[in-house]
Design a protein around this motif. Structure first.
Motif, PDB file in Angstrom:
ATOM      1  N   ASP A 133      71.671  37.188  67.166  1.00 58.69           N
ATOM      2  CA  ASP A 133      71.404  38.322  68.054  1.00 58.69           C
ATOM      3  C   ASP A 133      72.239  38.214  69.329  1.00 58.69           C
ATOM      4  N   TYR A 134      72.274  37.014  69.880  1.00 57.84           N
ATOM      5  CA  TYR A 134      73.017  36.782  71.118  1.00 57.84           C
ATOM      6  C   TYR A 134      74.504  37.044  70.920  1.00 57.84           C
ATOM      7  N   ALA A 135      75.078  36.480  69.860  1.00 57.26           N
ATOM      8  CA  ALA A 135      76.506  36.652  69.609  1.00 57.26           C
ATOM      9  C   ALA A 135      76.847  38.115  69.376  1.00 57.26           C
ATOM     10  N   SER A 136      75.991  38.816  68.640  1.00 54.69           N
ATOM     11  CA  SER A 136      76.226  40.235  68.373  1.00 54.69           C
ATOM     12  C   SER A 136      76.196  41.041  69.669  1.00 54.69           C
ATOM     13  N   ALA A 137      75.215  40.763  70.529  1.00 60.00           N
ATOM     14  CA  ALA A 137      75.081  41.499  71.782  1.00 60.00           C
ATOM     15  C   ALA A 137      76.263  41.248  72.703  1.00 60.00           C
ATOM     16  N   ARG A 138      76.681  39.996  72.806  1.00 61.90           N
ATOM     17  CA  ARG A 138      77.776  39.667  73.722  1.00 61.90           C
ATOM     18  C   ARG A 138      79.102  40.217  73.211  1.00 61.90           C
ATOM     19  N   CYS A 139      79.368  40.088  71.932  1.00 58.28           N
ATOM     20  CA  CYS A 139      80.620  40.617  71.378  1.00 58.28           C
ATOM     21  C   CYS A 139      80.671  42.132  71.495  1.00 58.28           C
ATOM     22  N   ALA A 140      79.548  42.783  71.225  1.00 58.07           N
ATOM     23  CA  ALA A 140      79.510  44.240  71.321  1.00 58.07           C
ATOM     24  C   ALA A 140      79.764  44.687  72.750  1.00 58.07           C
ATOM     25  N   ARG A 141      79.168  43.998  73.714  1.00 57.39           N
ATOM     26  CA  ARG A 141      79.345  44.368  75.110  1.00 57.39           C
ATOM     27  C   ARG A 141      80.787  44.185  75.553  1.00 57.39           C
ATOM     28  N   SER A 171      68.690  37.805  79.205  1.00 53.72           N
ATOM     29  CA  SER A 171      68.806  38.466  77.897  1.00 53.72           C
ATOM     30  C   SER A 171      68.616  37.474  76.758  1.00 53.72           C
ATOM     31  N   ALA A 172      69.097  36.249  76.935  1.00 51.53           N
ATOM     32  CA  ALA A 172      68.916  35.241  75.886  1.00 51.53           C
ATOM     33  C   ALA A 172      67.447  34.921  75.690  1.00 51.53           C
ATOM     34  N   LEU A 203      87.576  42.567  99.822  1.00 52.48           N
ATOM     35  CA  LEU A 203      86.441  41.822  99.288  1.00 52.48           C
ATOM     36  C   LEU A 203      86.466  41.771  97.761  1.00 52.48           C
ATOM     37  N   GLY A 204      87.643  41.957  97.187  1.00 50.42           N
ATOM     38  CA  GLY A 204      87.729  41.982  95.734  1.00 50.42           C
ATOM     39  C   GLY A 204      87.338  40.678  95.091  1.00 50.42           C
ATOM     40  N   ARG A 205      87.848  39.564  95.611  1.00 51.07           N
ATOM     41  CA  ARG A 205      87.512  38.264  95.027  1.00 51.07           C
ATOM     42  C   ARG A 205      86.038  37.952  95.222  1.00 51.07           C
ATOM     43  N   GLU A 206      85.514  38.250  96.402  1.00 53.55           N
ATOM     44  CA  GLU A 206      84.102  38.018  96.660  1.00 53.55           C
ATOM     45  C   GLU A 206      83.232  38.822  95.698  1.00 53.55           C
ATOM     46  N   ALA A 207      83.674  40.040  95.377  1.00 54.66           N
ATOM     47  CA  ALA A 207      82.929  40.867  94.426  1.00 54.66           C
ATOM     48  C   ALA A 207      82.929  40.234  93.034  1.00 54.66           C
ATOM     49  N   VAL A 208      84.051  39.641  92.633  1.00 59.88           N
ATOM     50  CA  VAL A 208      84.106  38.986  91.326  1.00 59.88           C
ATOM     51  C   VAL A 208      83.175  37.779  91.291  1.00 59.88           C
ATOM     52  N   ILE A 209      83.096  37.036  92.390  1.00 61.33           N
ATOM     53  CA  ILE A 209      82.167  35.909  92.441  1.00 61.33           C
ATOM     54  C   ILE A 209      80.732  36.406  92.303  1.00 61.33           C
ATOM     55  N   ALA A 210      80.419  37.532  92.954  1.00 58.96           N
ATOM     56  CA  ALA A 210      79.088  38.129  92.793  1.00 58.96           C
ATOM     57  C   ALA A 210      78.845  38.502  91.333  1.00 58.96           C
ATOM     58  N   PHE A 211      79.869  39.039  90.661  1.00 64.17           N
ATOM     59  CA  PHE A 211      79.753  39.351  89.236  1.00 64.17           C
ATOM     60  C   PHE A 211      79.471  38.082  88.429  1.00 64.17           C
ATOM     61  N   PHE A 212      80.140  36.979  88.748  1.00 63.20           N
ATOM     62  CA  PHE A 212      79.934  35.733  88.012  1.00 63.20           C
ATOM     63  C   PHE A 212      78.482  35.277  88.123  1.00 63.20           C
ATOM     64  N   VAL A 213      77.966  35.230  89.354  1.00 62.41           N
ATOM     65  CA  VAL A 213      76.589  34.778  89.557  1.00 62.41           C
ATOM     66  C   VAL A 213      75.620  35.724  88.860  1.00 62.41           C
ATOM     67  N   LEU A 214      75.846  37.029  89.025  1.00 67.78           N
ATOM     68  CA  LEU A 214      74.975  38.012  88.393  1.00 67.78           C
ATOM     69  C   LEU A 214      75.042  37.901  86.872  1.00 67.78           C
ATOM     70  N   SER A 215      76.223  37.642  86.336  1.00 64.57           N
ATOM     71  CA  SER A 215      76.380  37.520  84.887  1.00 64.57           C
ATOM     72  C   SER A 215      75.559  36.354  84.345  1.00 64.57           C
ATOM     73  N   GLY A 216      75.622  35.206  85.018  1.00 65.34           N
ATOM     74  CA  GLY A 216      74.815  34.071  84.565  1.00 65.34           C
ATOM     75  C   GLY A 216      73.337  34.396  84.570  1.00 65.34           C
ATOM     76  N   PHE A 217      72.878  35.110  85.606  1.00 60.48           N
ATOM     77  CA  PHE A 217      71.472  35.502  85.698  1.00 60.48           C
ATOM     78  C   PHE A 217      71.087  36.424  84.552  1.00 60.48           C
ATOM     79  N   VAL A 218      71.901  37.448  84.312  1.00 57.24           N
ATOM     80  CA  VAL A 218      71.591  38.447  83.283  1.00 57.24           C
ATOM     81  C   VAL A 218      71.648  37.844  81.887  1.00 57.24           C
ATOM     82  N   ILE A 219      72.636  36.986  81.635  1.00 57.85           N
ATOM     83  CA  ILE A 219      72.753  36.372  80.312  1.00 57.85           C
ATOM     84  C   ILE A 219      71.567  35.455  80.036  1.00 57.85           C
ATOM     85  N   ALA A 220      71.133  34.696  81.047  1.00 60.44           N
ATOM     86  CA  ALA A 220      69.960  33.849  80.865  1.00 60.44           C
ATOM     87  C   ALA A 220      68.731  34.696  80.558  1.00 60.44           C
TER      88      ALA A 220
END
Length: 334
Positions: free
Chosen positions: A61-69, A51-52, A32-49
């Motif tokens: 602020d956004y650029a600093s946070a993303r680059c630092a992470r 945090s922004a 389920l490795g690929r499926e897990a990465v897809i879950a990460f993609f969807v979750l990432s879009g949610f979290v970034i929206a």
């Protein structure tokens, strides 16, 4: 909790990919490795929206946070990979992508700019197989930042970024953007708890059914046959049809989980937050540990002691790197 489960699924999948499991174990254990990465993609879009909107009021602020992470984990793990893979090659071990080790002055900056999946490139650093997904996410961060924070003519920069990414990144962008859409949708919509729990259970069952029948190979052949850019390799985007189907299930599961009212999770929030904080480091570093194990430690495939020892080594390295990445993230963010 999703991050923890997805990171664990990726590690498990790579135990099979790198043939740490024996053949019988590979046949029995769902990949389920690929499926897990897809879950990460969807979750990432949610979290970034989120945090922004809630934490990063300005583009700076956004650029600093993303680059630092990103760079707090990428920089030490990438440098460590080049050092250890270079040492292995000097000792006579065959290293995939060894040509990169001979030109670190070129390939380290190349990977730090996340260029490995743009257009015709299909490049990951030696011993860092999961790096491919960062070559997508980093550009999605850039595109989102331009569209979300800029106005007027400056927002056209987002169009330029989109064009620069190339067709592979275009294909998987809807999966990441689905998380952004879900974040905005759930602010004004609700699902009744009973329906949400039913939907959450149903989507998990469908994901389990997907893993059991595993139609990904056939869908990959269809995607490859339909690929219109004969001079460009599809690389990691050749699973796009399967990714879309899995992405729909993941998106529905997330939407239902938000309103399912799982009371036990808040009680374990300290433990969940602690483990979640380690998932990025675990995700990026585990293949480095596996490759080092293969290069330097004689082992019997599938032996219980080997599996336990390597699993502990993977967790120990992630735990050891975590304080360093946290300090580096604080410094980069400020």
């Amino acid at each position: 909790m999703v991050r923890i489960a997805a990171a664990g699924a990726v590690v498990m999948a790579h135990f099979g990919y790198f043939r740490i499991f024996d053949d019988s174990q590979i046949a029995r254990i769902a990949d389920l490795g690929r499926e897990a990465v897809i879950a990460f993609f969807v979750l990432s879009g949610f979290v970034i929206a989120y945090s922004a909107e809630q934490r990063n009021p300005t583009l700076r602020d956004y650029a600093s946070a993303r680059c630092a992470r990103l760079y707090s984990v990428v920089l030490p793990v990438l440098l460590l990979a080049f050092v250890l893979a270079g040492l292995a090659e000097q000792l006579g071990v065959q290293v995939g992508g060894s040509y990169q080790l001979h030109k670190p002055w070129l390939y380290i900056p190349f990977h730090l700019l996340f260029l490995g999946e743009l257009w015709g490139f299909v490049e990951t650093p030696p011993w860092l197989l999961p790096y491919w997904s960062l070559n997508y996410e980093a550009w999605y961060y850039l595109l989102f930042g331009a569209v979300f924070y800029l106005r007027g003519r400056m927002r056209l920069l987002g169009v330029a970024i989109f064009a620069l990414m190339g067709p592979k990144l275009w294909l998987l962008l809807p999966l990441w953007m689905a998380g952004v859409v879900l974040y905005r949708w759930q602010k004004t919509h609700a699902i009744p708890q009973g329906m949400a729990r039913t939907g959450w259970t149903l989507t998990l069952g469908l994901l389990a059914t997907w893993a059991w029948y595993d139609p990904e190979y056939e869908l990959r052949l269809v995607a490859q046959a339909a690929w219109p850019f004969s001079s460009l390799r599809m690389g990691s985007a050749d699973r796009v049809l399967a990714d879309y189907l899995v992405g729909v299930l993941v998106l529905a599961n997330f939407a239902c989980a938000r309103h399912a009212g799982f009371d036990l999770l808040p009680r374990a929030k300290r433990l969940i937050r602690f483990l979640s904080a380690h998932t990025f480091t675990l995700y990026l570093s585990h293949s480095l540990v596996i490759c080092c194990w293969q290069a330097f430690v004689p082992f019997e495939r599938g032996a219980p002691g080997v599996l336990l020892g390597l699993a502990l080594a993977v967790m120990a390295v992630a735990a050891a790197l975590q304080p360093l990445t946290e300090r580096l993230q604080r410094r980069l963010h400020h």
